[in-house]
Design a protein around this motif. Structure first.
Motif, PDB file in Angstrom:
ATOM      1  N   LEU A  79       0.737  -1.127  -0.019  1.00 29.19           N
ATOM      2  CA  LEU A  79      -0.198   0.092   0.016  1.00 29.19           C
ATOM      3  C   LEU A  79       0.871   1.288   0.106  1.00 29.19           C
ATOM      4  CD1 LEU A  79      -3.261   0.520   1.997  1.00 29.19           C
ATOM      5  CD2 LEU A  79      -1.646   2.274   2.034  1.00 29.19           C
ATOM      6  N   VAL A  80       0.440   2.328  -0.461  1.00 32.52           N
ATOM      7  CA  VAL A  80       0.903   3.359  -0.801  1.00 32.52           C
ATOM      8  C   VAL A  80       0.132   4.524  -0.662  1.00 32.52           C
ATOM      9  CG1 VAL A  80       2.179   5.178  -2.252  1.00 32.52           C
ATOM     10  CG2 VAL A  80       3.035   3.033  -2.463  1.00 32.52           C
ATOM     11  N   PHE A  81       0.355   5.440   0.351  1.00 32.23           N
ATOM     12  CA  PHE A  81      -0.684   6.613   0.545  1.00 32.23           C
ATOM     13  C   PHE A  81       0.184   7.891   0.154  1.00 32.23           C
ATOM     14  CE2 PHE A  81      -2.343   9.910   2.782  1.00 32.23           C
ATOM     15  CZ  PHE A  81      -3.990   9.972   2.779  1.00 32.23           C
ATOM     16  N   ILE A  82      -0.540   8.751  -0.615  1.00 34.50           N
ATOM     17  CA  ILE A  82      -0.185   9.795  -0.932  1.00 34.50           C
ATOM     18  C   ILE A  82      -0.814  10.978  -0.629  1.00 34.50           C
ATOM     19  CG2 ILE A  82       0.607  11.119  -3.122  1.00 34.50           C
ATOM     20  CD1 ILE A  82       1.992   8.677  -2.879  1.00 34.50           C
ATOM     21  N   ASN A  83      -0.373  12.280  -0.039  1.00 37.41           N
ATOM     22  CA  ASN A  83      -1.051  13.290   0.582  1.00 37.41           C
ATOM     23  C   ASN A  83      -1.457  14.076  -0.627  1.00 37.41           C
ATOM     24  OD1 ASN A  83      -1.953  15.663   1.837  1.00 37.41           O
ATOM     25  ND2 ASN A  83      -0.364  15.814   3.182  1.00 37.41           N
ATOM     26  N   SER A  84      -2.627  14.092  -1.075  1.00 41.47           N
ATOM     27  CA  SER A  84      -3.013  14.889  -2.194  1.00 41.47           C
ATOM     28  C   SER A  84      -3.248  16.364  -2.113  1.00 41.47           C
ATOM     29  CB  SER A  84      -4.392  14.418  -2.958  1.00 41.47           C
ATOM     30  OG  SER A  84      -5.375  14.428  -2.147  1.00 41.47           O
ATOM     31  N   ALA A  85      -2.997  16.937  -0.759  1.00 43.28           N
ATOM     32  CA  ALA A  85      -2.799  18.144  -0.745  1.00 43.28           C
ATOM     33  C   ALA A  85      -1.454  18.902  -1.360  1.00 43.28           C
ATOM     34  CB  ALA A  85      -2.872  18.672   0.971  1.00 43.28           C
ATOM     35  N   ASP A  86      -0.729  18.000  -1.680  1.00 42.74           N
ATOM     36  CA  ASP A  86       0.533  18.366  -2.440  1.00 42.74           C
ATOM     37  C   ASP A  86      -0.007  18.638  -4.064  1.00 42.74           C
ATOM     38  OD1 ASP A  86       3.106  19.227  -2.618  1.00 42.74           O
ATOM     39  OD2 ASP A  86       3.977  17.448  -1.641  1.00 42.74           O
ATOM     40  N   SER A  87       0.969  19.558  -4.464  1.00 42.17           N
ATOM     41  CA  SER A  87       0.981  19.589  -5.928  1.00 42.17           C
ATOM     42  C   SER A  87       0.909  18.287  -6.578  1.00 42.17           C
ATOM     43  CB  SER A  87       1.932  20.614  -6.627  1.00 42.17           C
ATOM     44  OG  SER A  87       3.060  19.842  -6.487  1.00 42.17           O
ATOM     45  N   LYS A  88       0.516  18.157  -8.034  1.00 39.94           N
ATOM     46  CA  LYS A  88       0.432  16.862  -8.815  1.00 39.94           C
ATOM     47  C   LYS A  88       1.819  16.673  -9.067  1.00 39.94           C
ATOM     48  CE  LYS A  88      -3.907  16.827  -8.880  1.00 39.94           C
ATOM     49  NZ  LYS A  88      -4.852  16.048  -7.791  1.00 39.94           N
ATOM     50  N   ALA A  89       2.731  17.784  -9.414  1.00 38.48           N
ATOM     51  CA  ALA A  89       3.922  17.415  -9.847  1.00 38.48           C
ATOM     52  C   ALA A  89       4.689  16.798  -8.454  1.00 38.48           C
ATOM     53  CB  ALA A  89       4.683  18.611 -10.309  1.00 38.48           C
ATOM     54  N   ALA A  90       4.661  17.251  -7.448  1.00 39.64           N
ATOM     55  CA  ALA A  90       4.827  16.652  -6.063  1.00 39.64           C
ATOM     56  C   ALA A  90       4.600  15.427  -5.892  1.00 39.64           C
ATOM     57  CB  ALA A  90       4.760  17.675  -5.039  1.00 39.64           C
ATOM     58  N   GLN A  91       3.333  15.136  -6.382  1.00 40.13           N
ATOM     59  CA  GLN A  91       2.643  13.849  -5.873  1.00 40.13           C
ATOM     60  C   GLN A  91       3.394  12.668  -6.842  1.00 40.13           C
ATOM     61  OE1 GLN A  91      -1.666  13.379  -5.460  1.00 40.13           O
ATOM     62  NE2 GLN A  91      -1.795  15.796  -5.483  1.00 40.13           N
ATOM     63  N   MET A  92       3.642  13.176  -8.075  1.00 39.88           N
ATOM     64  CA  MET A  92       4.337  12.219  -9.026  1.00 39.88           C
ATOM     65  C   MET A  92       5.693  11.885  -8.132  1.00 39.88           C
ATOM     66  SD  MET A  92       3.038  11.922 -12.407  1.00 39.88           S
ATOM     67  CE  MET A  92       4.354  11.720 -13.198  1.00 39.88           C
ATOM     68  N   PHE A  93       6.618  12.803  -7.690  1.00 35.40           N
ATOM     69  CA  PHE A  93       7.526  12.204  -6.933  1.00 35.40           C
ATOM     70  C   PHE A  93       7.439  11.287  -5.754  1.00 35.40           C
ATOM     71  CE2 PHE A  93      11.494  12.637  -4.449  1.00 35.40           C
ATOM     72  CZ  PHE A  93      12.390  12.666  -5.354  1.00 35.40           C
ATOM     73  N   THR A  94       6.636  11.685  -4.991  1.00 35.45           N
ATOM     74  CA  THR A  94       6.075  11.040  -3.721  1.00 35.45           C
ATOM     75  C   THR A  94       5.669   9.701  -4.114  1.00 35.45           C
ATOM     76  OG1 THR A  94       5.259  12.979  -2.472  1.00 35.45           O
ATOM     77  CG2 THR A  94       4.913  10.873  -1.712  1.00 35.45           C
ATOM     78  N   LEU A  95       4.909   9.550  -5.341  1.00 41.11           N
ATOM     79  CA  LEU A  95       4.469   8.179  -5.521  1.00 41.11           C
ATOM     80  C   LEU A  95       5.687   7.315  -5.913  1.00 41.11           C
ATOM     81  CD1 LEU A  95       2.614   6.011  -6.285  1.00 41.11           C
ATOM     82  CD2 LEU A  95       1.761   7.262  -8.271  1.00 41.11           C
ATOM     83  N   ALA A  96       6.532   7.786  -6.710  1.00 43.53           N
ATOM     84  CA  ALA A  96       7.781   7.075  -7.212  1.00 43.53           C
ATOM     85  C   ALA A  96       8.720   6.626  -6.051  1.00 43.53           C
ATOM     86  CB  ALA A  96       8.476   7.834  -8.388  1.00 43.53           C
ATOM     87  N   HIS A  97       8.874   7.721  -5.198  1.00 46.82           N
ATOM     88  CA  HIS A  97       9.838   7.478  -3.800  1.00 46.82           C
ATOM     89  C   HIS A  97       9.039   6.257  -2.997  1.00 46.82           C
ATOM     90  CE1 HIS A  97      12.032   9.003  -0.491  1.00 46.82           C
ATOM     91  NE2 HIS A  97      11.024   8.237   0.214  1.00 46.82           N
ATOM     92  N   GLU A  98       7.868   6.333  -2.847  1.00 46.92           N
ATOM     93  CA  GLU A  98       6.972   5.355  -1.978  1.00 46.92           C
ATOM     94  C   GLU A  98       6.982   3.861  -2.677  1.00 46.92           C
ATOM     95  OE1 GLU A  98       6.816   6.102   0.885  1.00 46.92           O
ATOM     96  OE2 GLU A  98       6.596   8.207   0.794  1.00 46.92           O
ATOM     97  N   LEU A  99       7.135   3.986  -3.935  1.00 47.12           N
ATOM     98  CA  LEU A  99       7.234   2.564  -4.685  1.00 47.12           C
ATOM     99  C   LEU A  99       8.431   2.090  -4.555  1.00 47.12           C
ATOM    100  CD1 LEU A  99       5.208   3.329  -8.080  1.00 47.12           C
ATOM    101  CD2 LEU A  99       4.549   1.745  -6.222  1.00 47.12           C
ATOM    102  N   ALA A 100       9.662   2.819  -4.413  1.00 42.58           N
ATOM    103  CA  ALA A 100      10.912   2.385  -4.378  1.00 42.58           C
ATOM    104  C   ALA A 100      10.944   2.002  -2.755  1.00 42.58           C
ATOM    105  CB  ALA A 100      11.938   3.627  -4.239  1.00 42.58           C
ATOM    106  N   HIS A 101      10.388   2.526  -1.837  1.00 44.03           N
ATOM    107  CA  HIS A 101      10.029   1.763  -0.638  1.00 44.03           C
ATOM    108  C   HIS A 101       9.586   0.412  -0.822  1.00 44.03           C
ATOM    109  CE1 HIS A 101      11.257   4.337   2.940  1.00 44.03           C
ATOM    110  NE2 HIS A 101      11.013   5.371   2.118  1.00 44.03           N
ATOM    111  N   LEU A 102       8.565   0.122  -1.515  1.00 43.84           N
ATOM    112  CA  LEU A 102       7.979  -1.060  -1.256  1.00 43.84           C
ATOM    113  C   LEU A 102       9.219  -2.118  -2.209  1.00 43.84           C
ATOM    114  CD1 LEU A 102       4.437  -0.528  -2.951  1.00 43.84           C
ATOM    115  CD2 LEU A 102       5.349  -0.861  -0.483  1.00 43.84           C
ATOM    116  N   TRP A 103       9.893  -1.597  -3.123  1.00 42.72           N
ATOM    117  CA  TRP A 103      10.754  -2.617  -3.856  1.00 42.72           C
ATOM    118  C   TRP A 103      12.014  -2.860  -2.727  1.00 42.72           C
ATOM    119  CZ3 TRP A 103       7.882  -1.358  -7.381  1.00 42.72           C
ATOM    120  CH2 TRP A 103       7.655  -1.951  -8.748  1.00 42.72           C
ATOM    121  N   LEU A 104      12.145  -2.018  -1.856  1.00 44.36           N
ATOM    122  CA  LEU A 104      13.132  -2.522  -0.807  1.00 44.36           C
ATOM    123  C   LEU A 104      12.345  -3.326   0.273  1.00 44.36           C
ATOM    124  CD1 LEU A 104      14.757   0.876   0.333  1.00 44.36           C
ATOM    125  CD2 LEU A 104      15.814  -0.975  -0.745  1.00 44.36           C
TER     126      LEU A 104
END
Length: 383
Positions: A202-227
């Motif tokens: 599961l990945v949770f994204i704080n959507s109060a952030d900008s769409k561009a910032a959410q792109m980076f957060t989603l990629a970052h949290e997916l990297a956590h899942l790969w770990l």
């Protein structure tokens, strides 16, 4: 009228835990200062109202002393020289809700013999970020060309979210706790978190952030899942994270969204930095901070230029009117807040009689049967 003996320290703890000053509650609880001073005691009804106002279970107010409430997952947020504040009720309740949803989906996956996802825990921080970013692209079937061809950042994010869900990740994006638009999540406190699990990642994204910032957060949290590492994050693309895990996840996310090899091919040498990062951000549908950081990673700018422009760009971004409200059509936001993969599973399980309606209502944040059935139709679970 019976007064309830309660430790005044607990009332102060509950108020401060919610980030509220005395004057903010004075209109609703005019005797609150006297309660906290131990000069008066509330009635049971007043205590219950107070508990709702500060988002705390009323039973906690009967404890002998304030409880310790550590985050239930590792905390990887970068804090610099600042001391982390205690987690807010909104953050804690969001994590607890997502853990409950994950527990439910794990049981659902087992019941339906869904396969374990082998990408969870498939990497280590010793793996090159470029290699892991490419593995993520292959698993998600999300190409840079698709990312660049998206008309807007919103379209790119929607596509990215859908690709992650198609790969088996429960992706939930919301700017509020559950479906309560009065309990807004603070981007300054956290941008996202990951709950690693090979059946219900599961990945949770704080959507109060900008769409561009959410792109980076989603990629970052997916990297956590790969770990295979659960944790809460507050990733900023341009800033070096302190924990090694966060630095590695940032590197993977940056490479996933803007590969250095491609950047080196399309970089406009001699263009003003502010113009170039705007052009690159628009091309890759990322934030200008990601673009700026990648110029440094590629060796096109030095460190002093990076930080000078980073501070200026960060100030510019923060000065903008973000205009990110939690509005919109409920049935579309339901699919975002809970994730379509999760929502469809709960809806179908409930319609099949395997999940109680009251449990489905709680997990989906709906209150009416008519709303439930409309959501089922909107999300394609029933005709």
């Amino acid at each position: 009228m019976t007064r309830i003996p309660v430790n005044p320290e607990l009332l102060t703890w509950a108020r401060e835990r919610a980030g509220l000053e005395l004057h903010m509650l004075a209109g609703r609880f005019p005797k609150l200062s006297e309660w906290e001073a131990g000069e008066r005691q509330p009635t049971l009804r007043q205590l219950e109202d107070f508990a709702r106002a500060v988002h705390v279970a009323v039973g906690l107010l009967f404890l002998p002393a304030p409880p310790d409430e550590p985050l239930p997952i590792p905390d990887f947020r970068t804090v610099g020289n600042r001391e982390l504040k205690r987690p807010s009720p909104n953050l804690l309740d969001t994590i607890y809700l997502c853990q409950q949803r994950q527990d439910w989906f794990r049981d659902y996956a087992r019941m339906h013999a869904l396969p374990a996802l082998d990408f969870v825990g498939s990497a280590t921080v010793q793996h090159a970020p470029e290699r892991v970013a490419e593995a993520m692209r292959q698993t998600l079937a999300f190409s840079i060309a698709e990312q660049q061809q998206s008309p807007t950042w919103t379209d790119a994010l929607r596509l990215f979210l859908g690709k992650a869900e198609d790969a088996g990740v429960l992706v939930m994006a919301s700017g509020v706790v559950g479906s309560n638009n009065h309990r807004k999540l603070d981007v300054e406190e956290f941008r996202g978190f990951a709950l690693a699990d090979d059946l219900a990642p599961l990945v949770f994204i704080n959507s109060a952030d900008s769409k561009a910032a959410q792109m980076f957060t989603l990629a970052h949290e997916l990297a956590h899942l790969w770990l295979g590492e659960s944790g809460i994050s507050n990733p900023e693309a341009g800033r070096l994270a302190e924990p090694d895990i966060e630095r590695w996840c940032n590197a993977v996310a940056a490479e996933f969204l803007m590969p250095l090899a491609m950047l080196q091919q399309i970089y406009h040498a001699g263009a003003p930095i502010t113009d170039e990062i705007q052009r690159l951000a628009s091309s890759f549908k990322v934030s200008t901070l990601v673009a700026l950081r990648r110029l440094f990673d590629a060796g096109f700018i030095d460190e002093s230029t990076l930080w000078q422009n980073y501070r200026e760009e960060l100030a510019r971004i923060r000065s903008l009117d973000r205009g990110r409200s939690g509005g919109g059509d409920f049935y579309r936001t339901l699919g975002a807040r809970t994730g379509k993969r999760f929502a469809r599973a709960v809806l179908s399980s409930t319609l099949e009689g395997q999940t109680l309606f009251q449990d489905a209502f709680r997990m989906l944040g709906v209150r009416k049967t008519s709303t439930f059935y409309k959501a089922a139709r909107e999300l394609g679970v029933m005709l």
